[in-house]
Design a protein around this motif. Structure first.
Motif, PDB file in Angstrom:
ATOM      1  N   ALA A  72       0.836  -1.195   0.000  1.00 48.18           N
ATOM      2  CA  ALA A  72       0.000   0.000   0.000  1.00 48.18           C
ATOM      3  C   ALA A  72       0.878   1.256   0.000  1.00 48.18           C
ATOM      4  O   ALA A  72       0.616   2.225  -0.717  1.00 48.18           O
ATOM      5  CB  ALA A  72      -0.922  -0.007   1.204  1.00 48.18           C
ATOM      6  N   ARG A  73       1.949   1.206   0.803  1.00 46.47           N
ATOM      7  CA  ARG A  73       2.831   2.363   0.869  1.00 46.47           C
ATOM      8  C   ARG A  73       3.559   2.573  -0.473  1.00 46.47           C
ATOM      9  O   ARG A  73       3.657   3.690  -0.977  1.00 46.47           O
ATOM     10  CB  ARG A  73       3.866   2.156   1.985  1.00 46.47           C
ATOM     11  N   ALA A  74       4.018   1.466  -1.043  1.00 45.84           N
ATOM     12  CA  ALA A  74       4.717   1.556  -2.328  1.00 45.84           C
ATOM     13  C   ALA A  74       3.781   2.133  -3.382  1.00 45.84           C
ATOM     14  O   ALA A  74       4.175   2.943  -4.214  1.00 45.84           O
ATOM     15  CB  ALA A  74       5.204   0.175  -2.754  1.00 45.84           C
ATOM     16  N   ARG A  75       2.531   1.722  -3.293  1.00 43.26           N
ATOM     17  CA  ARG A  75       1.565   2.215  -4.263  1.00 43.26           C
ATOM     18  C   ARG A  75       1.366   3.722  -4.117  1.00 43.26           C
ATOM     19  O   ARG A  75       1.373   4.455  -5.095  1.00 43.26           O
ATOM     20  CB  ARG A  75       0.234   1.478  -4.105  1.00 43.26           C
ATOM     21  N   SER A  76       1.239   4.167  -2.880  1.00 41.30           N
ATOM     22  CA  SER A  76       0.989   5.605  -2.746  1.00 41.30           C
ATOM     23  C   SER A  76       2.253   6.401  -3.085  1.00 41.30           C
ATOM     24  O   SER A  76       2.171   7.464  -3.687  1.00 41.30           O
ATOM     25  CB  SER A  76       0.390   5.958  -1.385  1.00 41.30           C
ATOM     26  N   ASP A  77       3.427   5.868  -2.744  1.00 40.98           N
ATOM     27  CA  ASP A  77       4.674   6.533  -3.172  1.00 40.98           C
ATOM     28  C   ASP A  77       4.730   6.645  -4.689  1.00 40.98           C
ATOM     29  O   ASP A  77       4.951   7.714  -5.250  1.00 40.98           O
ATOM     30  CB  ASP A  77       5.894   5.716  -2.726  1.00 40.98           C
ATOM     31  N   ALA A  78       4.512   5.518  -5.348  1.00 46.41           N
ATOM     32  CA  ALA A  78       4.653   5.483  -6.800  1.00 46.41           C
ATOM     33  C   ALA A  78       3.632   6.395  -7.471  1.00 46.41           C
ATOM     34  O   ALA A  78       3.958   7.182  -8.360  1.00 46.41           O
ATOM     35  CB  ALA A  78       4.494   4.050  -7.302  1.00 46.41           C
TER      36      ALA A  78
END
Ligand code: ADP
Ligand code: MG
Length: 713
Positions: free
Chosen positions: A674-680
């Motif tokens: 989820a964090r990677a998604r929001s970062d990306a």
């Protein structure tokens, strides 16, 4: 240099002889990059001492011992050496099965560094799985955490360790970071060189943890960057499209097919075909996943889509399109791909029955087609004389060419790998893609993997369907099941019997399809036609059997799980699965879905044995049967399946190559995902072209060393 740019062949690694290079190649490891991405499956912590006395609190003991005595037990060639040892905390014994030579290497009175797994047996602390080195001199295999690699023929643990260690020294210094520095800093992650080195040879378990975090985040971040870019492209495309109002209305041929059917589309089917039509009318290729439970009528939706593909553009399309009006457009072609020949043939027969009357020219292509028929068919396909071709993976064989392939339908898509989907897609010029599946994918995963696809769901079953009544039966009660089925047969219905094995296996006390076909035919259902179908029969025989079953001439079909996908014979009302405890949940659900396809009440019997093949029924086995008894909704069963299998083993995700992640697990690492998604996504929102200086690294990775070539669709 990025890690994936280390394309140097493995024979450049010092100490990699021709034999090792060959063995690596057999395991698919051809470059230094591939070797460094061959991750350990476990680690042995030899970085700190674990005394003999503490053996039960740690996975293994790691201590310095003195050899106090040797003795032997057993006789002659079976004689086994026992080495008595002690450390500061206690005494123990090393049992050297088949290793009498250790007598010379473990000398009485000498000290050794020892690593081993100990257990208490016969009143003493014993180990037979241990490694050691003399305590004198510098530590070699001790004082650190050692990786344990999944082994492959021709390479042992020691060799893997040496080669990877050497490759790290020769090539991994330094490697370029792939994550943006801001993220590395924010999360306290490691630079790439250090991460990869520490993942193989960590100084401590704490280091290993950091390395793992870094590599996992990197994987998930790039996964989401790629998905994010596609999502963004689609969004732009959709925005550009709104002016032309894509047409969801049924086309002429679609209308005509529906008029000929004895039933109406369900609301779910209607909505799905509307969405498909809208996509197909647009100037950009469709990428749509159609999910619908077993029996929801996906095939018909696929046929409707195929009609749309074949038809010349309708008047509305021409008048709403800008530049090219009356110009004659080529008739399109649709390819419908199914995972088994059985299913492909059934689709082909339905296509012939339903579509030929509309002037459509369908064809059937499998690997088993004989030379003459095949070359005739290939010519017709290339000339555009076939409109809709149904088949197995033979549809994308090298010698198959299409005149104008505009739609690819992949049925039971979870059975196919990405490379196979790509191969069929490559036969056309950006064809529309419709993937169909009854196997629901848990939401988190769907989000990750199909993040760039549109999804249609058929939530309803055709009206009048009755829930299949499911019963559990002990093997000792099978006679009752047979009696029940006999009554159903007497009313004119048909039945399936499914077994886990094709033929008898002397090593296992299991029923098999072959013997049971014989027994059911001769004894249990005397006078009723029973037939056998399984994957080893030749295609012609399978075809005749299925045809006769479909026509009701054969009343009882004995099978293996070949009938698992797709088979549609509505008059069959009984599904008997023997040794049901051996089947996975999704297989059970699919098998049960073979009945209950008409208006009559259908039944599923899950026959289980408490001592199956000699083994006791496992708890998982029991749970699966219970889940089947209590649920009929495929989505719920899929969730249960996920719980039972645990993370990382979701039906076919890895095998089918949806996505092959190195170490990240989208379920277990859901938070990171989820964090990677929001970062990306945040980065892409702000800088879609990845042009900002701080994003150049991302652009470079995508350009020079793109990860996940497999998720490309
Ligand atoms: P699946 O989604 O499992 O692939 P199928 O396409 O095999 O399901 O359809 C199951 C059965 O339902 C078939 O016999 C089909 O003819 C029938 N069917 C499909 N749509 C409808 C409908 N709208 N009303 C009634 N029966 C339907
Ligand atoms: Mg189907």
């Amino acid at each position: 240099m990025f890690l994936r740019e280390l394309t140097v062949p493995t024979d450049h690694i010092k100490g990699a002889g021709p034999a090792s290079v060959k063995a690596l190649a057999r395991a698919g490891i051809n470059s230094v990059a591939a070797l460094l991405c061959y991750y350990p499956r476990d680690w042995e912590d030899r970085s700190r001492p674990v005394l003999l006395a503490d053996y039960s609190r740690y996975p293994a003991v790691c201590t310095v011992v003195r050899v106090t005595a040797h003795d032997w037990f057993g006789f002659g060639p079976m004689k086994t050496l026992k080495v008595h040892i002690e450390d500061e905390s206690g005494k123990a014994v090393l049992v050297c099965f088949n290793r009498p030579f250790l007598e010379k290497q473990l000398t009485v009175g000498m000290q050794y560094r020892l690593w081993g797994r100990f257990y208490y047996k016969y009143g003493e602390l014993q180990s037979s799985a241990f490694e050691f080195e003399p305590a004198e001199g510098a530590a070699k295999g001790f004082g650190r955490v050692l990786p344990v690699y999944p082994l492959t023929a021709g390479i042992n643990q020691g060799l893997f360790r040496r080669l990877i260690h050497q490759a790290l020294n020769q090539y991994a210094n330094p490697l370029e970071d792939e994550l943006p520095p801001a993220i590395i800093q924010r999360d306290g992650l490691l630079p790439k060189s250090e991460a990869i080195r520490s993942y193989h040879f960590p100084e401590s378990m704490e280091h290993l943890d950091k390395a793992r975090k870094t590599l996992i985040y990197e994987e998930l971040f790039y996964l989401e960057v790629i998905i994010g870019r596609r999502a963004l492209e689609r969004r732009t495309i959709t925005a550009a499209k709104t002016s032309t109002v894509p047409n969801a209305k049924l086309s002429l041929l679609q209308e005509r097919l529906l008029e000929r059917l004895p039933f109406n589309l369900t609301a779910g089917q209607s909505a799905a075909i509307g969405e498909i039509n809208r996509d197909m009318a647009g100037p950009y290729p469709m990428a749509r996943l159609l999910q619908g439970d077993v029996g929801s009528g996906k095939t018909l939706v696929a046929f409707l889509a195929a009609l749309r593909a074949v038809e010349a553009p309708s008047l509305e399309d021409i008048s709403s399109g800008e530049a090219e009006p009356a110009k004659e457009k080529l008739r399109g072609q649709a390819a419908i791909m199914a995972p088994t020949e059985l299913l492909a043939r059934q689709h082909a027969e339905n296509a012939a029955r339903l579509l030929e009357p509309l002037g459509i020219r369908p064809a059937f292509l499998t690997g088993n087609l004989k030379a003459a028929g095949r070359s005739h068919l290939l010519k017709a396909l290339a000339a555009g004389d076939v409109d809709i071709v149904v088949g197995t993976h033979a549809l994308f064989s090298r010698d198959v060419f299409y005149r104008n392939l505009t739609l690819v339908v992949v049925d039971e898509q979870h059975r196919f790998g990405v490379t196979q989907r790509q191969a069929i897609m490559a036969k056309g010029d950006l064809p529309d893609l419709l993937m169909m599946s009854a196997t629901p994918i848990p939401r988190t995963l769907a989000f990750t993997i199909f993040g760039d696809m549109d999804v249609s769901v058929i939530p309803d079953l055709p009206p009048g369907r009755k829930t299949v009544r499911t019963h559990l039966a002990k093997e000792s009660n099978e006679a009752k099941v047979y009696d029940f089925v006999r009554k159903e047969l007497a009313t004119g219905h048909q039945a399936y019997f499914v077994y886990p094995l094709i033929e008898a296996d002397i090593n296992r006390d299991l029923k098999d399809a072959q013997s049971m076909a014989d027994r059911l035919g001769r004894q249990v259902f005397k006078g009723i036609r029973v037939a056998l179908v399984h994957s080893k029969l030749d295609e012609e025989e399978k075809r005749r059997t299925m045809e006769a079953f479909r026509l009701g001439e054969i009343r009882v079909l004995v099978a293996t799980s070949v009938v698992e996908v797709g088979v549609d014979v509505p008059n069959a009302t009984c599904m008997v699965i023997e040794h049901a405890e051996r089947f996975g949940l999704s297989a059970l659900h699919q098998l049960r879905g073979r009945v209950g396809r008409g208006k009559t009440q259908s039944y599923c019997f899950l026959v289980f044995s408490e001592h199956d093949g000699g083994d006791a029924l496992t708890d998982d086995g029991k749970t699966r049967l219970k889940v089947m008894l209590e649920n009929s909704d495929g989505f719920i069963i899929a969730e249960e399946d996920l719980k039972l299998r645990g993370p990382g083993q979701i039906a076919g995700i890895e095998q089918s190559g949806y996505l092959s992640l190195g170490i990240a697990d989208p379920i277990q690492n859901a938070g990171e995902l989820a964090r990677a998604r929001s970062d990306a996504f945040a980065i892409l929102e702000e800088d879609p072209g990845l042009l900002f200086p701080e994003h150049r690294r991302i652009a470079a990775v995508l350009e020079r060393a793109p990860p996940f070539s497999q998720i490309a669709l």
